[in-house]
Motif scaffolding. Structure first.
Motif, PDB file in Angstrom:
ATOM      1  N   SER A  62       0.092 -11.022  10.600  1.00 41.79           N
ATOM      2  CA  SER A  62      -0.515 -11.785  11.694  1.00 41.79           C
ATOM      3  C   SER A  62      -1.653 -12.677  11.205  1.00 41.79           C
ATOM      4  O   SER A  62      -2.030 -13.636  11.876  1.00 41.79           O
ATOM      5  CB  SER A  62      -1.030 -10.837  12.778  1.00 41.79           C
ATOM      6  OG  SER A  62      -2.037  -9.980  12.255  1.00 41.79           O
ATOM      7  N   VAL A  63      -2.196 -12.362  10.031  1.00 41.70           N
ATOM      8  CA  VAL A  63      -3.271 -13.168   9.436  1.00 41.70           C
ATOM      9  C   VAL A  63      -2.730 -14.124   8.380  1.00 41.70           C
ATOM     10  O   VAL A  63      -3.032 -15.318   8.375  1.00 41.70           O
ATOM     11  CB  VAL A  63      -4.357 -12.260   8.811  1.00 41.70           C
ATOM     12  CG1 VAL A  63      -5.409 -13.102   8.086  1.00 41.70           C
ATOM     13  CG2 VAL A  63      -5.018 -11.402   9.883  1.00 41.70           C
ATOM     14  N   HIS A  64      -1.888 -13.587   7.485  1.00 41.81           N
ATOM     15  CA  HIS A  64      -1.435 -14.379   6.329  1.00 41.81           C
ATOM     16  C   HIS A  64      -0.113 -15.099   6.563  1.00 41.81           C
ATOM     17  O   HIS A  64       0.251 -15.977   5.781  1.00 41.81           O
ATOM     18  CB  HIS A  64      -1.311 -13.469   5.098  1.00 41.81           C
ATOM     19  CG  HIS A  64      -2.578 -12.778   4.747  1.00 41.81           C
ATOM     20  ND1 HIS A  64      -2.721 -11.411   4.806  1.00 41.81           N
ATOM     21  CD2 HIS A  64      -3.792 -13.269   4.380  1.00 41.81           C
ATOM     22  CE1 HIS A  64      -3.954 -11.087   4.472  1.00 41.81           C
ATOM     23  NE2 HIS A  64      -4.625 -12.188   4.221  1.00 41.81           N
ATOM     24  N   GLY A  65       0.610 -14.729   7.619  1.00 39.90           N
ATOM     25  CA  GLY A  65       1.896 -15.348   7.915  1.00 39.90           C
ATOM     26  C   GLY A  65       3.052 -14.460   7.482  1.00 39.90           C
ATOM     27  O   GLY A  65       2.915 -13.613   6.589  1.00 39.90           O
ATOM     28  N   TYR A  66       4.202 -14.671   8.107  1.00 36.30           N
ATOM     29  CA  TYR A  66       5.388 -13.860   7.804  1.00 36.30           C
ATOM     30  C   TYR A  66       6.219 -14.455   6.664  1.00 36.30           C
ATOM     31  O   TYR A  66       7.276 -13.926   6.328  1.00 36.30           O
ATOM     32  CB  TYR A  66       6.257 -13.728   9.062  1.00 36.30           C
ATOM     33  CG  TYR A  66       5.698 -12.750  10.064  1.00 36.30           C
ATOM     34  CD1 TYR A  66       4.766 -13.159  11.025  1.00 36.30           C
ATOM     35  CD2 TYR A  66       6.072 -11.415  10.052  1.00 36.30           C
ATOM     36  CE1 TYR A  66       4.237 -12.267  11.947  1.00 36.30           C
ATOM     37  CE2 TYR A  66       5.557 -10.514  10.972  1.00 36.30           C
ATOM     38  CZ  TYR A  66       4.646 -10.942  11.905  1.00 36.30           C
ATOM     39  OH  TYR A  66       4.126 -10.042  12.804  1.00 36.30           O
ATOM     40  N   GLN A  67       5.746 -15.537   6.057  1.00 34.45           N
ATOM     41  CA  GLN A  67       6.500 -16.175   4.988  1.00 34.45           C
ATOM     42  C   GLN A  67       6.537 -15.293   3.741  1.00 34.45           C
ATOM     43  O   GLN A  67       5.552 -14.638   3.390  1.00 34.45           O
ATOM     44  CB  GLN A  67       5.890 -17.534   4.606  1.00 34.45           C
ATOM     45  CG  GLN A  67       5.993 -18.601   5.686  1.00 34.45           C
ATOM     46  CD  GLN A  67       4.921 -18.460   6.740  1.00 34.45           C
ATOM     47  OE1 GLN A  67       3.988 -17.667   6.588  1.00 34.45           O
ATOM     48  NE2 GLN A  67       5.039 -19.220   7.824  1.00 34.45           N
ATOM     49  N   ALA A  68       7.671 -15.335   3.044  1.00 34.27           N
ATOM     50  CA  ALA A  68       7.826 -14.574   1.797  1.00 34.27           C
ATOM     51  C   ALA A  68       6.766 -14.982   0.779  1.00 34.27           C
ATOM     52  O   ALA A  68       6.239 -14.146   0.044  1.00 34.27           O
ATOM     53  CB  ALA A  68       9.228 -14.788   1.225  1.00 34.27           C
ATOM     54  N   SER A  69       6.426 -16.280   0.746  1.00 37.69           N
ATOM     55  CA  SER A  69       5.436 -16.761  -0.230  1.00 37.69           C
ATOM     56  C   SER A  69       4.074 -16.117   0.009  1.00 37.69           C
ATOM     57  O   SER A  69       3.362 -15.769  -0.934  1.00 37.69           O
ATOM     58  CB  SER A  69       5.314 -18.289  -0.169  1.00 37.69           C
ATOM     59  OG  SER A  69       4.951 -18.696   1.148  1.00 37.69           O
TER      60      SER A  69
END
Length: 461
Positions: A46-53
């Protein structure tokens, strides 16, 4: 990345409000499965994003990790792997891997089946057994496909609710085993006489070359490691009370934004001591942030003036007239000190390690002496927090010194554990002895460098 140990309701990073969603009861049960461990929150979708990167940026090369996912049906579920994420493109065998699920107070636990790979280590979203994928397609979702590595029942594991409300990854570290060595692994005299002797040696130190009035020592290290605090601590000892002349603290980005050269006087009205501590902007793992490697090169060669303001987007450009002449040996750096936080050695990212390695290569090419200052030893080990004199009988601190030596590529004898003054209002003998011992070693190493370059510098042009 600047992470903090697991603590409910407290921030985990200093540059984002990162708080664990894992309830205390579930944390205790998971720690019961894993043994005597400490959980450190590395990644929060929720803070860093759900992206694999985003996941790989925070979680790669962090050792054993625990992934914890949450859905709106109230399930808390995920998996543990003891092998680093490294985007290696390989099948990972991990007999310690397992999946877990909580529904209410009930915990189910699924071990990896014998003979099967625990996961596939690629650049995509995390998976277990190539059956269960988290943050699937860079979305807040879990995806299950057939396979035999784990015996998964999606109904009991997450109630067939594939939409995630949160996904977290924790670094799993064994809590330090507080054990005492039979005899100290480094000898130190913790006496007033030794402190006075060290202060006398430093006061009377004369650099090996007569053309050098003061040894120049450059402090380099990650944000918040304690570079400015080391200067404040040394200044405090010679002033006779705790001072805070250089700005220091625990911000997420560097508090030092200028190149500063700090002379230290022998007492408030005393003469300057024979060294200058040079402070730099903190190193950060992102490109375009923190101290630039090209700036380090200019500092080492004596081109950067005091109070030069760093610009992470544009390295220092020397003045054309001054840049055309080489700096004198007096203006150059004679010893480089890498300042590393003992509590964050295992959490050092590969990007930060690469930056430090690049700096070391440059320093090596110039033949400049190098030392590592390992700070916050009291925070790293409960035994040392209780009694600083236990430092060199602590087996845990010994392993941390060895780890720093290995990761930075410096001899163990060049890693100096210290405790800076931070919260104290009064000077303390044991702190003074450690700090002065480290400073004396820096002066000795600088003399070794001057011994090497002196004859070359003194040759007639």
């Amino acid at each position: 990345m600047d992470t903090l140990p697991f603590s409910f309701g407290l921030p985990f990073t200093r540059n984002a409000p990162l708080t664990s969603s894992l309830p205390e009861e579930q944390r205790k049960q998971l720690c019961g499965l894993l043994g005597n461990v400490e959980l450190t929150l590395l990644y929060k979708a929720s803070v860093h994003g759900y992206q694999a990167s985003a996941f790989h940026q925070r979680c790669d090369r962090q050792g054993p990790t625990l992934l914890v996912a949450y859905n709106r049906s109230g399930y808390i579920f995920g998996g543990y792997t003891s092998v680093d994420y490294a985007q290696s493109g390989r099948e990972i065998t991990d007999e310690e891997a397992f999946l877990f699920s909580f529904q209410g107070g009930t915990c189910s636990y699924i071990k990896v089946n014998s003979g099967y790979n625990a996961r596939y280590d690629d650049a995509k979203w995390p998976n277990f057994g190539q059956q269960l994928y988290f943050c699937y397609n860079n979305q807040p979702a879990v995806y299950h496909q057939g396979g035999s590595a784990f015996n998964i029942n999606t109904s009991s594991m997450y109630g067939n609710d594939t939409q995630l409300s949160e996904c977290e990854v924790y670094k799993v570290e064994q809590e330090p085993q507080v054990s005492i060595e039979e005899k100290p692994w480094r000898n130190v005299l913790w006496t007033t006489e030794r402190r006075d002797e060290l202060m006398g040696l430093i006061r009377n130190h004369k650099p090996l070359m007569t053309s050098i009035s003061r040894v120049r020592i450059l402090m380099v290290g990650p944000v918040g490691a304690g570079k400015s605090s080391f200067f404040n601590s040394i200044n405090s000892i010679f002033t006779g009370h705790v001072t805070n002349k250089a700005m220091s603290g625990s911000a997420g980005t560097s508090l030092t934004v200028q190149f500063r050269t700090y002379p230290v006087n022998d007492g408030r009205e005393g003469k300057p001591l024979p060294f200058v501590l040079c402070d730099t902007m903190g190193l950060e793992e992102q490109s375009g942030a923190g101290l630039d490697i090209d700036d380090i090169s200019s500092i080492l060669q004596g081109h950067v003036p005091d109070r030069y303001k760093f610009n992470p987007m544009a390295p220092f450009q020397p003045d054309e007239q001054k840049g055309s002449r080489p700096a004198s040996l007096q203006e150059k750096i004679h010893c480089v000190v890498y300042v590393i936080d003992a509590t964050k050695i295992s959490l050092m990212s590969s990007k930060l390690e690469e930056k430090l390695a690049a700096i070391r290569r440059k320093v090596n090419s110039l033949g400049i002496a190098q030392i590592v200052l390992m700070t916050k030893v009291d925070e790293a080990c409960p035994l040392v927090e209780e009694d600083l004199q236990s430092l060199f009988v602590s087996s845990y601190i010994k392993t941390k010194v060895q780890e720093v030596s290995s990761r930075l590529g410096v001899p163990v004898s060049c890693v100096l554990p210290v405790k800076n003054y931070s919260q104290e209002l009064e000077l303390e003998l044991n702190c003074d002895v450690l700090l002065l011992t480290a400073l004396q070693q820096m002066l000795n190493f600088a003399d070794d460098y001057l011994d090497d370059v002196g004859p070359v510098e003194d040759k007639p042009k």
